[in-house]
Design an enzyme around this catalytic site. Structure first.
Site, PDB file in Angstrom:
ATOM      1  N   ASP A  67       8.392  -9.823   6.969  1.00  0.00           N
ATOM      2  CA  ASP A  67       8.773  -9.270   8.268  1.00  0.00           C
ATOM      3  C   ASP A  67       8.498 -10.235   9.416  1.00  0.00           C
ATOM      4  OD1 ASP A  67       6.012  -9.113   8.099  1.00  0.00           O
ATOM      5  OD2 ASP A  67       5.948  -6.927   8.001  1.00  0.00           O
ATOM      6  N   ASN A 136      -1.573   3.418   7.985  1.00  0.00           N
ATOM      7  CA  ASN A 136      -0.697   4.589   7.830  1.00  0.00           C
ATOM      8  C   ASN A 136       0.145   4.508   6.549  1.00  0.00           C
ATOM      9  OD1 ASN A 136       1.133   2.596   8.433  1.00  0.00           O
ATOM     10  ND2 ASN A 136       1.926   3.523  10.300  1.00  0.00           N
ATOM     11  N   HIS A 138       1.998   1.911   5.586  1.00  0.00           N
ATOM     12  CA  HIS A 138       3.226   1.105   5.628  1.00  0.00           C
ATOM     13  C   HIS A 138       3.107  -0.131   4.742  1.00  0.00           C
ATOM     14  CE1 HIS A 138       1.983  -1.416   9.447  1.00  0.00           C
ATOM     15  NE2 HIS A 138       1.538  -1.963   8.354  1.00  0.00           N
ATOM     16  N   GLU A 143       7.594   1.877   8.069  1.00  0.00           N
ATOM     17  CA  GLU A 143       6.661   2.875   8.579  1.00  0.00           C
ATOM     18  C   GLU A 143       6.923   4.235   7.919  1.00  0.00           C
ATOM     19  OE1 GLU A 143       4.320   1.741  10.266  1.00  0.00           O
ATOM     20  OE2 GLU A 143       4.873   0.741  12.127  1.00  0.00           O
TER      21      GLU A 143
HETATM   22  P1  PGA Z   1      -3.792  -6.130   8.038  1.00  0.00           P
HETATM   23  O1  PGA Z   1      -2.356  -5.498   8.033  1.00  0.00           O
HETATM   24  O2  PGA Z   1      -3.875  -6.987   6.827  1.00  0.00           O
HETATM   25  O3  PGA Z   1      -3.878  -6.887   9.305  1.00  0.00           O
HETATM   26  O4  PGA Z   1      -4.762  -4.971   7.968  1.00  0.00           O
HETATM   27  C1  PGA Z   1      -1.823  -5.005   6.850  1.00  0.00           C
HETATM   28  C2  PGA Z   1      -0.483  -4.398   7.122  1.00  0.00           C
HETATM   29  O5  PGA Z   1      -0.304  -3.810   8.207  1.00  0.00           O
HETATM   30  O6  PGA Z   1       0.395  -4.504   6.261  1.00  0.00           O
END
Ligand code: PGA
Length: 242
Positions: A67, A136, A138, A143
């Site tokens: 992404d 959450n 994702h 999302e």
């Molecule tokens: P993070 O993000 O490794 O910064 O916790 C993970 C994600 O949102 O996929």
């Protein structure tokens, strides 16, 4: 799903790096799907250290990131293009022409996303897809929703993601509100999936990914249906899975 418990962040990072380096050793011209975020940074550091020792060679590897924020130039220090160079690509012998990240600098979302789908498909999809997981649930920037997504698409980030990512920006107002992300279906095409997670804040999401119902309300839960998915998580992230 295979769940591997790590003692802590360092142990999680080393175990994940071991799996990635095994993939590169077994197939030197493999396709890696890569992820940004705080969680994979330790694994990238470990891979760089092994590269420097001569243990792993990225000369023939190609990569496709999950992404990118919409509206950031490739040189913007907050962009995932920049993140990948800073944390990984600039420290190994990968050919930058073989590294790919959705083009967030292209304001034409439909064109940027369909172009990315084409190149990921042309590469035959990743041999191994590395994933973090959001608080959450994702994966990439897919999302929670009422349906699973297919190919690369433009998403509106949820408030919880904007909040979580604001720690990396000067102010919450600077966090982009949209991103281009590989879709859930594309992620599922990878031949192996490696999820990394650490810390208590991820415990609920990790539980729901591994043991909750398969539902787009927790996008990571679809990984239960993948035939070769490995989760490497530390004790805190697995604390609700006992
Ligand atoms: P993070 O993000 O490794 O910064 O916790 C993970 C994600 O949102 O996929």
């Amino acid at each position: 799903m295979k769940i591997i418990k790590a003692k802590d962040y360092e142990d999680m990072s080393r175990k994940a790096a071991n799996i990635i380096s095994a993939q590169v050793i077994l197939k030197p011209d493999c396709v890696l799907g890569l992820a940004t975020g705080s969680t994979p940074i330790g694994a990238y550091k470990q891979l760089v250290a092994w590269y420097e020792k001569g243990d792993v060679d990225f000369a023939e590897v190609s990569t496709y990131n999950l992404d990118e924020y919409r509206g950031l130039s490739h040189d913007d220090p907050q962009s995932y293009h920049y993140f990948m160079r800073e944390n990984f690509f600039d420290h190994i012998n990968i050919d930058l022409n073989n590294t790919h990240v959705p083009d967030g600098s292209n304001p034409d979302a439909a064109a940027a996303c369909s172009e990315y789908d084409k190149i990921v498909a042309a590469a035959g999809y990743p041999d191994l897809q590395l994933l973090g997981i959001g608080n959450n649930g994702h994966i990439g920037f897919n999302e929670p929703d009422d349906h699973f997504s297919k190919g690369t698409h433009c998403v509106d980030l949820t408030e919880s993601t904007i909040q979580a990512n604001s720690r990396l920006f000067d102010s919450i107002d600077d966090v982009p509100r949209q991103a281009y992300t590989m879709g859930t279906q594309t992620i599922m095409y990878a031949r192996m999936i490696l999820v990394v997670a650490n810390g208590e804040a991820k415990a609920q999401a990790v539980h729901d990914m591994c043991y909750g119902p398969v539902t787009p309300a927790c996008p990571a839960s679809i990984l239960q249906l993948h035939t070769n998915c490995v989760v490497v998580a530390d004790e805190a992230a697995l604390s609700l899975c006992e």
